[in-house]
Design a protein around this motif. Structure first.
Motif, PDB file in Angstrom:
ATOM      1  N   ASP A  60      89.511  20.377  48.706  1.00 13.56           N
ATOM      2  CA  ASP A  60      89.729  21.424  49.709  1.00 13.56           C
ATOM      3  C   ASP A  60      91.219  21.625  49.970  1.00 13.56           C
ATOM      4  O   ASP A  60      91.663  22.747  50.253  1.00 13.56           O
ATOM      5  CB  ASP A  60      89.027  21.054  51.025  1.00 13.56           C
ATOM      6  N   ALA A  61      91.993  20.528  49.842  1.00 19.37           N
ATOM      7  CA  ALA A  61      93.436  20.606  50.075  1.00 19.37           C
ATOM      8  C   ALA A  61      94.190  21.158  48.867  1.00 19.37           C
ATOM      9  O   ALA A  61      95.398  21.390  48.928  1.00 19.37           O
ATOM     10  CB  ALA A  61      93.984  19.230  50.438  1.00 19.37           C
ATOM     11  N   GLY A  62      93.459  21.369  47.744  1.00 19.39           N
ATOM     12  CA  GLY A  62      94.090  21.921  46.544  1.00 19.39           C
ATOM     13  C   GLY A  62      94.806  20.904  45.690  1.00 19.39           C
ATOM     14  O   GLY A  62      95.549  21.272  44.769  1.00 19.39           O
ATOM     15  N   LEU A  63      94.595  19.605  45.944  1.00 11.53           N
ATOM     16  CA  LEU A  63      95.278  18.559  45.167  1.00 11.53           C
ATOM     17  C   LEU A  63      94.457  18.092  43.973  1.00 11.53           C
ATOM     18  O   LEU A  63      95.011  17.608  42.984  1.00 11.53           O
ATOM     19  CB  LEU A  63      95.618  17.372  46.061  1.00 11.53           C
ATOM     20  N   LEU A  64      93.134  18.209  44.060  1.00  7.46           N
ATOM     21  CA  LEU A  64      92.252  17.849  42.957  1.00  7.46           C
ATOM     22  C   LEU A  64      91.388  19.052  42.607  1.00  7.46           C
ATOM     23  O   LEU A  64      91.155  19.931  43.441  1.00  7.46           O
ATOM     24  CB  LEU A  64      91.352  16.664  43.327  1.00  7.46           C
ATOM     25  N   ALA A  65      90.921  19.091  41.355  1.00  4.79           N
ATOM     26  CA  ALA A  65      90.048  20.174  40.907  1.00  4.79           C
ATOM     27  C   ALA A  65      88.998  19.593  39.974  1.00  4.79           C
ATOM     28  O   ALA A  65      89.302  18.690  39.176  1.00  4.79           O
ATOM     29  CB  ALA A  65      90.852  21.255  40.184  1.00  4.79           C
ATOM     30  N   SER A  66      87.779  20.077  40.090  1.00  5.53           N
ATOM     31  CA  SER A  66      86.713  19.599  39.204  1.00  5.53           C
ATOM     32  C   SER A  66      86.489  20.590  38.081  1.00  5.53           C
ATOM     33  O   SER A  66      86.664  21.800  38.259  1.00  5.53           O
ATOM     34  CB  SER A  66      85.412  19.393  39.996  1.00  5.53           C
ATOM     35  N   ARG A  67      86.118  20.060  36.932  1.00  4.82           N
ATOM     36  CA  ARG A  67      85.794  20.890  35.778  1.00  4.82           C
ATOM     37  C   ARG A  67      84.372  20.552  35.362  1.00  4.82           C
ATOM     38  O   ARG A  67      84.049  19.373  35.146  1.00  4.82           O
ATOM     39  CB  ARG A  67      86.769  20.636  34.623  1.00  4.82           C
ATOM     40  N   ALA A  68      83.545  21.552  35.254  1.00  6.85           N
ATOM     41  CA  ALA A  68      82.126  21.346  34.968  1.00  6.85           C
ATOM     42  C   ALA A  68      81.946  20.488  33.723  1.00  6.85           C
ATOM     43  O   ALA A  68      82.435  20.829  32.646  1.00  6.85           O
ATOM     44  CB  ALA A  68      81.424  22.691  34.795  1.00  6.85           C
ATOM     45  N   GLY A  69      81.257  19.369  33.895  1.00 14.58           N
ATOM     46  CA  GLY A  69      80.961  18.490  32.773  1.00 14.58           C
ATOM     47  C   GLY A  69      82.132  17.692  32.259  1.00 14.58           C
ATOM     48  O   GLY A  69      81.997  16.965  31.280  1.00 14.58           O
ATOM     49  N   ALA A  70      83.314  17.834  32.911  1.00 19.23           N
ATOM     50  CA  ALA A  70      84.508  17.138  32.398  1.00 19.23           C
ATOM     51  C   ALA A  70      85.126  16.188  33.415  1.00 19.23           C
ATOM     52  O   ALA A  70      86.001  15.410  33.065  1.00 19.23           O
ATOM     53  CB  ALA A  70      85.550  18.159  31.951  1.00 19.23           C
ATOM     54  N   GLY A  71      84.714  16.254  34.664  1.00 19.73           N
ATOM     55  CA  GLY A  71      85.237  15.324  35.653  1.00 19.73           C
ATOM     56  C   GLY A  71      86.192  15.977  36.641  1.00 19.73           C
ATOM     57  O   GLY A  71      86.250  17.200  36.773  1.00 19.73           O
ATOM     58  N   VAL A  72      86.955  15.128  37.319  1.00 16.13           N
ATOM     59  CA  VAL A  72      87.887  15.567  38.351  1.00 16.13           C
ATOM     60  C   VAL A  72      89.311  15.342  37.863  1.00 16.13           C
ATOM     61  O   VAL A  72      89.631  14.282  37.317  1.00 16.13           O
ATOM     62  CB  VAL A  72      87.655  14.801  39.670  1.00 16.13           C
ATOM     63  N   TYR A  73      90.165  16.333  38.064  1.00 19.40           N
ATOM     64  CA  TYR A  73      91.541  16.299  37.581  1.00 19.40           C
ATOM     65  C   TYR A  73      92.517  16.547  38.727  1.00 19.40           C
ATOM     66  O   TYR A  73      92.168  17.169  39.733  1.00 19.40           O
ATOM     67  CB  TYR A  73      91.762  17.373  36.511  1.00 19.40           C
ATOM     68  N   VAL A  74      93.740  16.081  38.533  1.00 16.69           N
ATOM     69  CA  VAL A  74      94.818  16.446  39.454  1.00 16.69           C
ATOM     70  C   VAL A  74      95.098  17.927  39.251  1.00 16.69           C
ATOM     71  O   VAL A  74      95.261  18.392  38.114  1.00 16.69           O
ATOM     72  CB  VAL A  74      96.093  15.617  39.189  1.00 16.69           C
ATOM     73  N   ALA A  75      95.133  18.677  40.331  1.00 18.59           N
ATOM     74  CA  ALA A  75      95.335  20.125  40.237  1.00 18.59           C
ATOM     75  C   ALA A  75      96.738  20.442  39.730  1.00 18.59           C
ATOM     76  O   ALA A  75      97.657  19.623  39.842  1.00 18.59           O
ATOM     77  CB  ALA A  75      95.106  20.780  41.597  1.00 18.59           C
ATOM     78  N   ASP A  76      96.879  21.620  39.171  1.00 16.45           N
ATOM     79  CA  ASP A  76      98.189  22.068  38.680  1.00 16.45           C
ATOM     80  C   ASP A  76      99.016  22.536  39.871  1.00 16.45           C
ATOM     81  O   ASP A  76      99.245  23.719  40.074  1.00 16.45           O
ATOM     82  CB  ASP A  76      98.013  23.200  37.663  1.00 16.45           C
ATOM     83  N   VAL A  77      99.455  21.557  40.660  1.00 15.32           N
ATOM     84  CA  VAL A  77     100.192  21.878  41.884  1.00 15.32           C
ATOM     85  C   VAL A  77     101.566  22.458  41.604  1.00 15.32           C
ATOM     86  O   VAL A  77     102.226  22.992  42.494  1.00 15.32           O
ATOM     87  CB  VAL A  77     100.336  20.628  42.788  1.00 15.32           C
ATOM     88  N   LEU A  78     102.036  22.360  40.346  1.00 13.87           N
ATOM     89  CA  LEU A  78     103.342  22.906  40.005  1.00 13.87           C
ATOM     90  C   LEU A  78     103.267  24.375  39.611  1.00 13.87           C
ATOM     91  O   LEU A  78     104.285  25.030  39.464  1.00 13.87           O
ATOM     92  CB  LEU A  78     103.963  22.116  38.837  1.00 13.87           C
ATOM     93  N   GLY A  79     102.040  24.879  39.438  1.00 18.10           N
ATOM     94  CA  GLY A  79     101.900  26.229  38.910  1.00 18.10           C
ATOM     95  C   GLY A  79     102.498  27.311  39.786  1.00 18.10           C
ATOM     96  O   GLY A  79     102.832  28.376  39.310  1.00 18.10           O
ATOM     97  N   SER A  80     102.649  27.029  41.079  1.00 18.24           N
ATOM     98  CA  SER A  80     103.162  28.045  41.987  1.00 18.24           C
ATOM     99  C   SER A  80     104.672  27.979  42.165  1.00 18.24           C
ATOM    100  O   SER A  80     105.226  28.697  42.988  1.00 18.24           O
ATOM    101  CB  SER A  80     102.485  27.893  43.356  1.00 18.24           C
ATOM    102  N   ALA A  81     105.343  27.110  41.402  1.00 19.21           N
ATOM    103  CA  ALA A  81     106.790  26.963  41.574  1.00 19.21           C
ATOM    104  C   ALA A  81     107.520  28.270  41.258  1.00 19.21           C
ATOM    105  O   ALA A  81     108.486  28.629  41.927  1.00 19.21           O
ATOM    106  CB  ALA A  81     107.313  25.842  40.684  1.00 19.21           C
TER     107      ALA A  81
END
Length: 255
Positions: A60-81
């Motif tokens: 919810d805080a945007g720090l982690l993201a889930s991918r269907a069938g692949a698990g949980v990943y660290v979100a691309d928090v740098l993408g908005s730089a």
């Protein structure tokens, strides 16, 4: 009296704090996959429901993201730089390359100075280990490996400076560099003399850091990036001259 009752911390809150700290310190990186729910709950010593609550809050805080069938990943928090439009603008103008290198020279000079003073012995061991790999890549003349290790070497210095704001800012800058936005780093490894000079420059940086000479470390980084800037300007000039020469040749051939 300014005292309040002490409430026991929820396990999920402790998990959130630990994962946040790992992301903040750059240990967990954007795109990195977290262990499975079972493995992570065992490592943290918490129940799966507590872990699920923590993961949901971090998503919810945007720090982690889930991918269907692949698990949980660290979100691309740098993408908005940088916005896509600004990235495209950087890529179209040579002056952005010079400004980029000037910015890096200032920031990485400061990072090297801090790393020499504040880096732990383990930090310096990491830098030394990466440089040893650079020497091996140089001997095997692998331009791709040299370029990858070059970025790792510079990022290890920034990590050793122990400034989390600088860490994430510079990591976003290096992501643009890896994408070829500013320049293709492999251009720097075309000629053997340039490759040898670059390795010597990195060795000077490594030596100053290992000796914990903050002044020399900063000077070595600034000298190295000034050399990179001159080399890229020379390459840009050579490319323009070659384009003009080809136009002349085409004209002479046609006439």
């Amino acid at each position: 009296m300014p005292f309040r009752p002490v409430n026991p911390e929820k396990l999920s809150s402790a998990v959130i704090r630990q994962i946040e700290e790992l992301i903040l310190r750059g240990i967990l990186r954007p795109g990195e996959r977290l262990p499975s729910e079972r493995e992570l709950s065992e490592r943290l010593g918490v129940s799966r429901p507590s872990l699920r609550d923590a993961i949901a809050s971090l998503q919810d805080a945007g720090l982690l993201a889930s991918r269907a069938g692949a698990g949980v990943y660290v979100a691309d928090v740098l993408g908005s730089a940088f916005s896509p439009a600004l990235i495209a603008l950087f890529a179209r103008h040579d002056e952005a390359v010079i400004d980029y290198l000037s910015f890096r020279r200032d920031m990485e000079g400061l990072a090297a100075e801090r790393a020499a003073r504040l880096g732990s012995d383990t930090d310096l061991a990491v830098i030394n280990a990466i440089f040893a790999k650079m020497e091996t890549a140089h001997d095997t003349q692998s331009a791709e490996d040299e370029a990858t290790l070059d970025a790792q070497f510079h990022m290890s210095i920034i990590e050793a400076s122990h400034n989390v704001v600088m860490l994430h800012m510079m990591r976003s800058m290096f992501d643009l560099l890896r994408g070829g936005v500013f320049y293709n780093r492999q251009v720097m490894f075309k000629q053997r003399t340039t490759r040898a000079a670059l390795l010597d420059q990195h060795r000077a940086i490594r030596d100053a850091l290992v000796n914990r000479d903050a002044t020399a470390a900063r000077a070595a980084v600034e000298s190295h990036l000034s050399y990179v800037e001159r080399s890229l300007v020379d390459q840009q000039r050579a490319d323009r001259h070659e384009d003009i020469a080809r136009q002349r040749l085409d004209h002479e051939t046609e006439s």
